[in-house]
Write an enzyme that holds these catalytic residues in place. Structure first.
Site, PDB file in Angstrom:
ATOM      1  N   GLU A  54       0.824  -1.200   0.000  1.00  0.00           N
ATOM      2  CA  GLU A  54       0.000   0.000   0.000  1.00  0.00           C
ATOM      3  C   GLU A  54       0.866   1.260   0.000  1.00  0.00           C
ATOM      4  OE1 GLU A  54      -2.053  -2.987   2.834  1.00  0.00           O
ATOM      5  OE2 GLU A  54      -0.055  -2.559   2.049  1.00  0.00           O
ATOM      6  N   GLY A 299      16.639 -34.086   4.290  1.00  0.00           N
ATOM      7  CA  GLY A 299      15.670 -35.166   4.132  1.00  0.00           C
ATOM      8  C   GLY A 299      14.677 -35.208   5.277  1.00  0.00           C
TER       9      GLY A 299
END
Length: 365
Positions: A54, A299
């Site tokens: 904004e 992982g």
């Protein structure tokens, strides 16, 4: 100054938001329109600590007015704030953090109407729409346009879970290895990739590695500029694993705070990060975590479903029987694989970094 477009203002705002970076703050775009629908300004948020969408749109509109005030005589409506509408992909914030509340900026600009697509779900940050309405701004929303909703879907899920945004970093060869068979890994990727990776480090609050990485590579885990100078803000190193970090490890010399947790489960690592008082480089708590590995650490975070975005740096190099970039995934068949989708934010999903290729991905919805 006015620019006609076949896209809706919210479509344009969503497209602008994609120029930003993912992380602790959401992707947000904003478009200012005249009463006839003509686009007067387009803004977007560039990441934590920068102007919100904004405010960026307001600044661009004001700059255009200052550059050519004579346009007011030709298009008076374009310079009467009360007749203008601000379209925002996410409800304006109503709190002071690293920047001031967007609701206040909109009120100061004097805009007569606001349309927003998605309500801010974060409690302390939300409420901007209600404040604007109380002060006489005509507020419409949440309007729910699909493009704007998709922008923040993962971010909203992370906020709802009460945890930081998690970025996974992979530096690998073309055949998916993080190191050669003898363990040598410095450097798989080139200078441009490493520079980008340091830019990402400067955005985050914490950087997670395993004890194996610390013992094998003795990294500093700092964020540095292209000239080698230290970035203004440095991530807090978090080492997961039970082996002892040597007292003379480079981490200790480079950082005033190093957090080691004996936990290996990523959920427990996040709990340890949440319990740590910091100081965190961007605030009172860690809101963005970068996981740099090694392969079993990565992982584990993938398997836990805690990776929100992937930045893979792939070198044009084949290593054959090397050490994989990600290891320990419990995948027995193709259907069980962890699916990712291209992420177009931040100039992605694919771009060249020197001789390397950077790929930006997110978990499939």
């Amino acid at each position: 100054m006015s620019t006609p477009s076949r896209s809706t203002p919210m479509d344009l705002a969503a497209a602008a938001a994609m120029r930003g970076v993912r992380g602790a703050n959401p992707l947000v775009g904003a478009v200012l329109t005249a009463p006839d629908g003509a686009v007067l300004a387009v803004g977007h948020h560039r990441g934590r600590g920068t102007a919100h969408a904004e405010v960026d749109a307001i600044a661009r509109w004001e700059a255009a007015r200052a550059a050519d005030p004579g346009l007011a005589a030709l298009d008076t409506a374009a310079f009467d704030p009360a007749d203008l509408t601000l379209h925002v992909t996410l409800e304006p914030c109503d709190h002071t953090g690293t920047t001031g509340p967007c609701s206040e900026a909109v009120l100061r600009a004097g805009f007569g109407a606001l349309r927003y697509a998605v309500a801010d779900p974060t409690g302390d940050d939300g409420g901007g729409a209600a404040r604007l309405s109380r002060h006489g701004v005509r507020v419409e929303g949440p309007t729910g346009e699909a493009a704007a909703v998709a922008l923040t879907a993962r971010w909203r899920a992370v906020r709802a879970a009460g945890r930081p945004w998690v970025t996974a970093h992979l530096a690998q060869s073309l055949d998916g290895n993080a190191a050669a068979a003898d363990g040598t890994s410095r450097w798989i990727t080139g200078e441009a990739s490493r520079h980008h990776a340091h830019e990402v480090r400067a955005r985050v609050d914490a950087i997670v590695v395993g004890t194996g990485t610390v013992l094998a590579d003795d990294p500093r885990l700092t964020a540095r500029a292209a000239d080698g100078a230290a970035a203004a803000r440095q991530p807090v190193p978090v080492v997961q694993g039970r082996r002892r970090i040597p007292a003379d490890a480079a981490l200790h010399a480079a950082h005033p705070v190093v957090l080691q947790t004996g936990e290996r489960d990523p959920h427990d690592v996040l709990a340890a990060i949440a319990a740590h008082p910091g100081p965190w480089p961007h605030g009172r708590r860690a809101e963005h975590v970068l996981v740099e590995g090694g392969p079993h650490v990565l992982g584990a975070w993938f398997s836990a479903g805690l990776v929100d975005e992937v930045m893979a740096y792939t070198a044009p190099l084949l290593l054959g029987a090397g050490l994989p970039a990600v290891a320990g995934l419990d995948v027995g068949t193709l259907a069980d694989g962890i699916r990712l989708v291209p992420d177009p934010a931040e100039g992605g999903p694919v771009k060249a970094l020197g001789e390397d290729v950077w790929t930006h991905l997110m978990p499939a919805p």
